[in-house]
Design a protein around this motif. Structure first.
Motif, PDB file in Angstrom:
ATOM      1  N   SER A 178      -2.420  -8.800  -2.987  1.00  0.00           N
ATOM      2  CA  SER A 178      -1.331  -9.135  -3.899  1.00  0.00           C
ATOM      3  C   SER A 178      -1.747 -10.322  -4.756  1.00  0.00           C
ATOM      4  O   SER A 178      -2.789 -10.946  -4.541  1.00  0.00           O
ATOM      5  CB  SER A 178      -0.064  -9.496  -3.122  1.00  0.00           C
ATOM      6  OG  SER A 178      -0.241 -10.711  -2.429  1.00  0.00           O
ATOM      7  N   VAL A 183       1.540  -9.198   2.197  1.00  0.00           N
ATOM      8  CA  VAL A 183       2.226  -7.913   2.193  1.00  0.00           C
ATOM      9  C   VAL A 183       2.422  -7.485   3.644  1.00  0.00           C
ATOM     10  O   VAL A 183       1.470  -7.447   4.427  1.00  0.00           O
ATOM     11  CB  VAL A 183       1.425  -6.845   1.429  1.00  0.00           C
ATOM     12  CG1 VAL A 183       2.041  -5.467   1.630  1.00  0.00           C
ATOM     13  CG2 VAL A 183       1.365  -7.183  -0.053  1.00  0.00           C
ATOM     14  N   THR A 241       7.869  -1.704   3.644  1.00  0.00           N
ATOM     15  CA  THR A 241       6.968  -2.748   3.164  1.00  0.00           C
ATOM     16  C   THR A 241       7.692  -3.623   2.156  1.00  0.00           C
ATOM     17  O   THR A 241       8.625  -3.172   1.481  1.00  0.00           O
ATOM     18  CB  THR A 241       5.703  -2.148   2.529  1.00  0.00           C
ATOM     19  OG1 THR A 241       4.851  -3.207   2.058  1.00  0.00           O
ATOM     20  CG2 THR A 241       6.045  -1.227   1.362  1.00  0.00           C
ATOM     21  N   ASN A 242       7.256  -4.875   2.051  1.00  0.00           N
ATOM     22  CA  ASN A 242       7.802  -5.757   1.023  1.00  0.00           C
ATOM     23  C   ASN A 242       7.053  -5.638  -0.291  1.00  0.00           C
ATOM     24  O   ASN A 242       7.345  -6.357  -1.248  1.00  0.00           O
ATOM     25  CB  ASN A 242       7.809  -7.210   1.497  1.00  0.00           C
ATOM     26  CG  ASN A 242       6.415  -7.766   1.733  1.00  0.00           C
ATOM     27  OD1 ASN A 242       5.473  -7.019   2.022  1.00  0.00           O
ATOM     28  ND2 ASN A 242       6.271  -9.082   1.637  1.00  0.00           N
ATOM     29  N   ALA A 243       6.075  -4.729  -0.363  1.00  0.00           N
ATOM     30  CA  ALA A 243       5.338  -4.506  -1.603  1.00  0.00           C
ATOM     31  C   ALA A 243       6.230  -3.854  -2.651  1.00  0.00           C
ATOM     32  O   ALA A 243       7.178  -3.133  -2.321  1.00  0.00           O
ATOM     33  CB  ALA A 243       4.112  -3.636  -1.343  1.00  0.00           C
ATOM     34  N   GLN A 285       7.045  -8.348  -3.084  1.00  0.00           N
ATOM     35  CA  GLN A 285       5.685  -8.841  -3.278  1.00  0.00           C
ATOM     36  C   GLN A 285       4.914  -7.887  -4.192  1.00  0.00           C
ATOM     37  O   GLN A 285       4.718  -6.711  -3.865  1.00  0.00           O
ATOM     38  CB  GLN A 285       4.961  -8.943  -1.923  1.00  0.00           C
ATOM     39  CG  GLN A 285       3.592  -9.559  -1.987  1.00  0.00           C
ATOM     40  CD  GLN A 285       3.656 -11.021  -2.422  1.00  0.00           C
ATOM     41  OE1 GLN A 285       4.325 -11.849  -1.802  1.00  0.00           O
ATOM     42  NE2 GLN A 285       2.969 -11.330  -3.499  1.00  0.00           N
ATOM     43  N   LEU A 287       1.762  -6.172  -5.848  1.00  0.00           N
ATOM     44  CA  LEU A 287       0.376  -5.907  -5.507  1.00  0.00           C
ATOM     45  C   LEU A 287      -0.536  -6.359  -6.642  1.00  0.00           C
ATOM     46  O   LEU A 287      -0.095  -6.560  -7.775  1.00  0.00           O
ATOM     47  CB  LEU A 287       0.167  -4.418  -5.261  1.00  0.00           C
ATOM     48  CG  LEU A 287       0.911  -3.795  -4.082  1.00  0.00           C
ATOM     49  CD1 LEU A 287       0.599  -2.310  -3.988  1.00  0.00           C
ATOM     50  CD2 LEU A 287       0.553  -4.495  -2.781  1.00  0.00           C
ATOM     51  N   SER A 298      -5.681  -1.922  -3.717  1.00  0.00           N
ATOM     52  CA  SER A 298      -4.462  -2.444  -3.092  1.00  0.00           C
ATOM     53  C   SER A 298      -3.649  -1.323  -2.458  1.00  0.00           C
ATOM     54  O   SER A 298      -3.185  -1.438  -1.314  1.00  0.00           O
ATOM     55  CB  SER A 298      -3.612  -3.179  -4.134  1.00  0.00           C
ATOM     56  OG  SER A 298      -4.280  -4.323  -4.621  1.00  0.00           O
ATOM     57  N   LEU A 302      -2.989  -0.677   1.578  1.00  0.00           N
ATOM     58  CA  LEU A 302      -1.618  -0.621   2.101  1.00  0.00           C
ATOM     59  C   LEU A 302      -1.366   0.700   2.826  1.00  0.00           C
ATOM     60  O   LEU A 302      -0.789   0.725   3.921  1.00  0.00           O
ATOM     61  CB  LEU A 302      -0.634  -0.810   0.950  1.00  0.00           C
ATOM     62  CG  LEU A 302       0.855  -0.868   1.316  1.00  0.00           C
ATOM     63  CD1 LEU A 302       1.601  -1.754   0.325  1.00  0.00           C
ATOM     64  CD2 LEU A 302       1.495   0.518   1.315  1.00  0.00           C
TER      65      LEU A 302
END
Length: 339
Positions: A178, A183, A241-243, A285, A287, A298, A302
């Motif tokens: 990120s 992440v 995920t917080n991505a 967040q 990437l 990325s 993930l």
């Protein structure tokens, strides 16, 4: 990559369970409640799925966000639990805004556990779904997640009824994919599989050969599932995920996550399994998308981590499950070391 332990390590994700295991019951509901604006998709690979509103999560459809995901027992009957979750979401103002109010987007998937507590008609309803959503909404940020014989895992079994299955969860933290910050990728699984765990060789136990499904059903003293019964099973997973991902990237992540299911269970994705993986991206967040190469690396990193964490969550669900005895049979704890 740091192993951390539970889906609620993803900021904003909450989980609520409701279950009943007496009076002929052995079933329940699990609700995964993401923060507002969470993007979601799904990939269904099993040959016998029981789902609700999964078509709404296709990347080509109108709505990209998800208000809750429902994992439930009760087979197709239990999908009515999603109606209770929708009602709770509407009361909270969560949903797709339309003239006059909101329409909550609440996909659901079910496992087959009918009759495992002794009463075929004891199955989750809208009230149980509402209670599970309410329980999730009341939890604090980063709360612990109950595992084993809870929620939708209450009536779960594995190996065609040889052993008890249940709810498991895990998470990992990724660095350097990120623009700054970490992440987190987490998963929760409801393990009700036709297959048995693939035990890692590092555990010191030999890997399992494929189970002999024609002879695996037990009938000690007339208890346990009968050979004449069809093997109706499912493993349900929610990856979070917080991505920041779009719907197509969530779809691809859900697809990649099925590799973790195949690494954890043998066999998987059979005609008699309804194996389903949801993916939720909260968007906290960004990437690294500075170049096309960085974007691809990325996403691949993930998605590889998502498969790993799904495997861990499934094995955690088997390892956390406890033996139960009901009028329908005896379902023992899996004897091997899977964690």
């Amino acid at each position: 990559m740091e192993v951390r332990g539970k889906i609620t390590d993803v900021p904003g994700i909450r989980v609520g369970h409701r279950q009943k295991s007496d009076g002929g019951w052995l079933s329940g509901v699990t609700v995964v409640l993401p923060p507002a604006g969470t993007v979601g998709s799904v990939d269904v690979r099993g040959g016998g799925p029981g789902t609700h509103e999964t078509d709404a999560l296709d990347p080509t459809t109108l709505v990209s966000t998800v208000d809750a995901v429902v994992l439930t027992g009760g087979s197709a009957y239990g999908l009515v639990a999603a109606h209770g979750v929708q009602r709770w979401c509407e009361e909270q103002g969560r949903g797709f805004a339309v003239i006059g109010g909101v329409v909550p987007i609440v996909p659901a998937a079910a496992i087959f556990d009918l009759g495992r507590g002794g009463d075929f008609g004891a199955r989750p309803d809208a009230g149980m779904g509402y209670a599970a959503a309410e329980a999730a909404g009341a939890r604090a940020e980063g709360h612990d997640v109950e595992r084993g014989n809870v929620g939708a895992g209450t009536g779960a079994v594995i190996g065609r009824g040889q052993y008890k299955g249940g709810v498991g969860t895990a998470s990992v933290t990724l660095e350097n994919i990120s623009g700054g910050g970490s992440v987190v990728v987490g998963a929760i699984a409801v393990v009700n599989a036709l297959g048995l765990p693939l035990v890692p060789e590092a555990s010191g136990e030999p890997p399992h050969p494929p189970p002999n499904l024609a002879s695996s059903a037990r009938e000690p003293g007339g208890r346990g599932p009968k050979l004449s019964q069809p093997p109706l099973n499912t493993t349900l997973v929610v990856v979070a995920t917080n991505a920041a991902l779009d719907v197509a990237e969530c779809k691809r992540t859900a697809s990649a996550s099925h590799a973790g299911l195949a690494r954890a269970l043998n066999p998987s994705h059979t005609l008699a399994d309804g194996d389903t993986v949801f993916c939720l991206a909260t968007g906290g967040q960004e990437l690294d998308r500075s170049t096309e190469a960085a974007r691809q690396v990325s996403l691949i990193t993930l998605q590889s981590a998502a498969a790993d964490v799904v495997r861990l969550a499934i094995l955690d669900g088997v390892g956390s499950a406890q033996a139960v005895t009901t009028p329908a049979g005896e379902f023992g704890a899996y004897p091997g070391n899977v964690r």
